[in-house]
Design an enzyme around this catalytic site. Structure first.
Site, mmCIF file in Angstrom:
data_model
loop_
_atom_site.group_PDB
_atom_site.id
_atom_site.type_symbol
_atom_site.label_atom_id
_atom_site.label_comp_id
_atom_site.label_asym_id
_atom_site.label_seq_id
_atom_site.Cartn_x
_atom_site.Cartn_y
_atom_site.Cartn_z
ATOM 1 N N SER A 153 0.468 3.641 4.725
ATOM 2 C CA SER A 153 0.321 2.890 6.286
ATOM 3 C C SER A 153 0.992 3.700 7.208
ATOM 4 O O SER A 153 1.942 4.351 6.927
ATOM 5 C CB SER A 153 0.929 1.603 6.064
ATOM 6 O OG SER A 153 1.130 0.981 7.496
ATOM 7 N N TYR A 206 8.184 -3.510 3.427
ATOM 8 C CA TYR A 206 6.791 -3.046 3.634
ATOM 9 C C TYR A 206 6.973 -1.508 4.221
ATOM 10 O O TYR A 206 6.497 -0.460 3.485
ATOM 11 C CB TYR A 206 6.056 -3.750 4.539
ATOM 12 C CG TYR A 206 4.381 -3.324 4.914
ATOM 13 C CD1 TYR A 206 3.628 -3.702 3.659
ATOM 14 C CD2 TYR A 206 4.140 -2.347 5.828
ATOM 15 C CE1 TYR A 206 2.209 -3.168 3.956
ATOM 16 C CE2 TYR A 206 2.792 -1.879 5.859
ATOM 17 C CZ TYR A 206 1.882 -2.431 4.872
ATOM 18 O OH TYR A 206 0.727 -1.745 5.157
HETATM 19 N N1 LIG Z 1 -5.109 -4.523 6.983
HETATM 20 C C1 LIG Z 1 -4.360 -3.586 7.699
HETATM 21 O O1 LIG Z 1 -4.191 -3.497 8.709
HETATM 22 C C2 LIG Z 1 -3.715 -2.269 6.868
HETATM 23 C C3 LIG Z 1 -2.957 -1.402 7.641
HETATM 24 C C4 LIG Z 1 -2.371 -0.171 6.864
HETATM 25 C C5 LIG Z 1 -2.558 -0.406 5.558
HETATM 26 N N2 LIG Z 1 -2.901 -1.309 4.902
HETATM 27 C C6 LIG Z 1 -2.796 -1.218 3.366
HETATM 28 O O2 LIG Z 1 -4.109 -1.405 2.798
HETATM 29 C C7 LIG Z 1 -3.991 -2.226 1.675
HETATM 30 C C8 LIG Z 1 -4.914 -3.389 1.494
HETATM 31 O O3 LIG Z 1 -4.929 -4.237 2.457
HETATM 32 P P1 LIG Z 1 -5.658 -5.441 3.129
HETATM 33 O O4 LIG Z 1 -5.432 -5.517 4.510
HETATM 34 O O5 LIG Z 1 -7.121 -5.475 2.411
HETATM 35 O O6 LIG Z 1 -4.889 -6.583 2.298
HETATM 36 P P2 LIG Z 1 -5.578 -7.946 1.645
HETATM 37 O O7 LIG Z 1 -6.938 -8.342 2.093
HETATM 38 O O8 LIG Z 1 -4.172 -8.935 1.654
HETATM 39 O O9 LIG Z 1 -5.568 -7.231 0.062
HETATM 40 C C9 LIG Z 1 -4.317 -7.243 -0.674
HETATM 41 C C10 LIG Z 1 -4.824 -7.023 -1.960
HETATM 42 O O10 LIG Z 1 -3.740 -6.493 -3.058
HETATM 43 C C11 LIG Z 1 -4.129 -7.301 -4.087
HETATM 44 N N3 LIG Z 1 -2.644 -7.508 -4.883
HETATM 45 C C12 LIG Z 1 -1.595 -8.071 -4.260
HETATM 46 N N4 LIG Z 1 -0.716 -8.485 -5.384
HETATM 47 C C13 LIG Z 1 -1.230 -7.742 -6.561
HETATM 48 C C14 LIG Z 1 -0.677 -7.584 -7.658
HETATM 49 N N5 LIG Z 1 0.266 -7.998 -8.236
HETATM 50 N N6 LIG Z 1 -1.695 -7.030 -8.637
HETATM 51 C C15 LIG Z 1 -2.885 -6.594 -8.291
HETATM 52 N N7 LIG Z 1 -3.607 -6.593 -6.990
HETATM 53 C C16 LIG Z 1 -2.554 -7.388 -6.164
HETATM 54 C C17 LIG Z 1 -4.438 -8.608 -3.793
HETATM 55 O O11 LIG Z 1 -5.397 -9.102 -4.754
HETATM 56 P P3 LIG Z 1 -5.309 -10.377 -5.648
HETATM 57 O O12 LIG Z 1 -4.496 -11.064 -4.819
HETATM 58 O O13 LIG Z 1 -6.536 -10.878 -6.146
HETATM 59 O O14 LIG Z 1 -4.496 -9.734 -6.984
HETATM 60 C C18 LIG Z 1 -5.682 -8.329 -2.762
HETATM 61 O O15 LIG Z 1 -6.965 -7.885 -3.217
HETATM 62 C C19 LIG Z 1 -2.664 -2.436 1.293
HETATM 63 O O16 LIG Z 1 -2.040 -1.556 0.563
HETATM 64 C C20 LIG Z 1 -1.794 -2.696 2.937
HETATM 65 O O17 LIG Z 1 -0.679 -2.239 2.962
HETATM 66 C C21 LIG Z 1 -3.609 -2.445 5.509
#
Ligand SMILES: NC(=O)c1ccc[n+]([C@@H]2O[C@H](COP(=O)([O-])OP(=O)(O)OC[C@H]3O[C@@H](n4cnc5c(N)ncnc54)[C@H](OP(=O)(O)O)[C@@H]3O)[C@@H](O)[C@H]2O)c1
Length: 249
Positions: free
Chosen positions: A140, A153
């Site tokens: 990120s 984070y």
């Molecule tokens: N959205 C943004 O603006 C943004 C910006 C920069 C970076 N990111 C990064 O992109 C990635 C995805 O973000 P997102 O926005 O798509 O978030 P999200 O929709 O909340 O998805 C998070 C994912 O992580 C999985 N997860 C959480 N704990 C876990 C565990 N213990 N074991 C396995 N899986 C786990 C969840 O799956 P389950 O709950 O099904 O296990 C879910 O599929 C993250 O690393 C986030 O930091 C996001």
């Protein structure tokens, strides 16, 4: 000639957090580029439904990245994967003085320790099979700059960028590339309400392109890191943020 540079035919990708917004998008992109994809997450029904939708070459496997045994079992079930997308991630949002040890541990355990365990376990298998590969850690801009109220984070993502560089150096000899993708804010249903508010709009005004990212903005950068087009890229932290992280001080 140039299109084949981005082809993933003959590859198998393992995408963690494929039940989430970005993980599902990454799985779709890799599948569309010709890779077999293994979707991994705790919410198995969600990834099973996506795998069914994608059809041939897609499967789902239960994974909890906080549990080493679960990681090993998921990678055993997946078969040898040469593209690893370490996308599972969580955040706890509150001022730093209110963050507890449990808050800190819960974030670091998924975002940093989890990525370390998945990456090393997957890489050991590639080395044993004498195969190269590409590990893509979803970090990120919070790993490079500061975001309000998410101390664990930003620390975890900074650690992930540094782990990426460390592994890139140590794994280059095995033909395994390790890169970080660093998105800025991406518009998702989860943050839609905040970004519609005045405070959210103020954040958008600080992005030079004056808009949030979309999952589609990450399609090209992901394919670059995953495919032969990025063959000489390793140890990079690829920022995709509309210029947010280089806005003037
Ligand atoms: N959205 C943004 O603006 C943004 C910006 C920069 C970076 N990111 C990064 O992109 C990635 C995805 O973000 P997102 O926005 O798509 O978030 P999200 O929709 O909340 O998805 C998070 C994912 O992580 C999985 N997860 C959480 N704990 C876990 C565990 N213990 N074991 C396995 N899986 C786990 C969840 O799956 P389950 O709950 O099904 O296990 C879910 O599929 C993250 O690393 C986030 O930091 C996001």
């Amino acid at each position: 000639m140039t299109a084949s540079l981005f082809s993933l035919e003959g590859s198998r990708a393992f995408v963690t957090g494929a039940s989430g917004q970005l993980g599902a998008h990454f799985a779709r992109v890799l599948h569309a580029a010709g890779a077999e994809v293994v979707l991994a997450a705790r919410r198995v029904e969600t990834i099973a439904a996506l795998a069914a939708e994608l059809g041939a070459g897609a499967s789902a496997v239960a994974l909890d990245v906080t549990d080493e045994a679960s990681i090993k079992a998921a990678l055993d079930a997946a078969g040898l994967c040469d593209i690893i997308v370490n996308n599972a991630g969580v955040a706890v949002s509150k001022p730093v003085l209110q963050q507890t040890a449990a808050d800190w541990d819960s974030v670091l355990e998924v975002n940093l320790r989890g990525c370390f365990l998945v990456a090393t376990e997957a890489a050991r298998r590639l080395v044993a099979a004498k195969r190269g590969g590409s590990i893509i850690n979803i970090a990120s801009i919070g790993g490079l700059r500061i975001l309000q109220g998410v101390a664990g984070y930003t620390a975890s993502k900074a650690g992930l960028v540094q782990l990426t560089r460390q592994m890139a150096v140590e794994l280059a000899r095995y033909g395994i590339r390790v890169n970080a993708l660093c998105p800025g804010y991406v518009a998702t249903p989860i943050n839609a309400e905040f970004f519609a508010s005045e405070a959210g709009q103020a954040v958008v005004r600080r992005v030079p392109q004056r808009r949030l990212g979309t999952p589609e903005d990450l399609t090209g950068p992901l394919l670059l890191l995953a495919s032969p087009a990025g063959a000489h890229m390793t140890g990079a932290a690829l920022v995709v943020d509309g210029g947010h992280s280089v806005n003037p001080l």
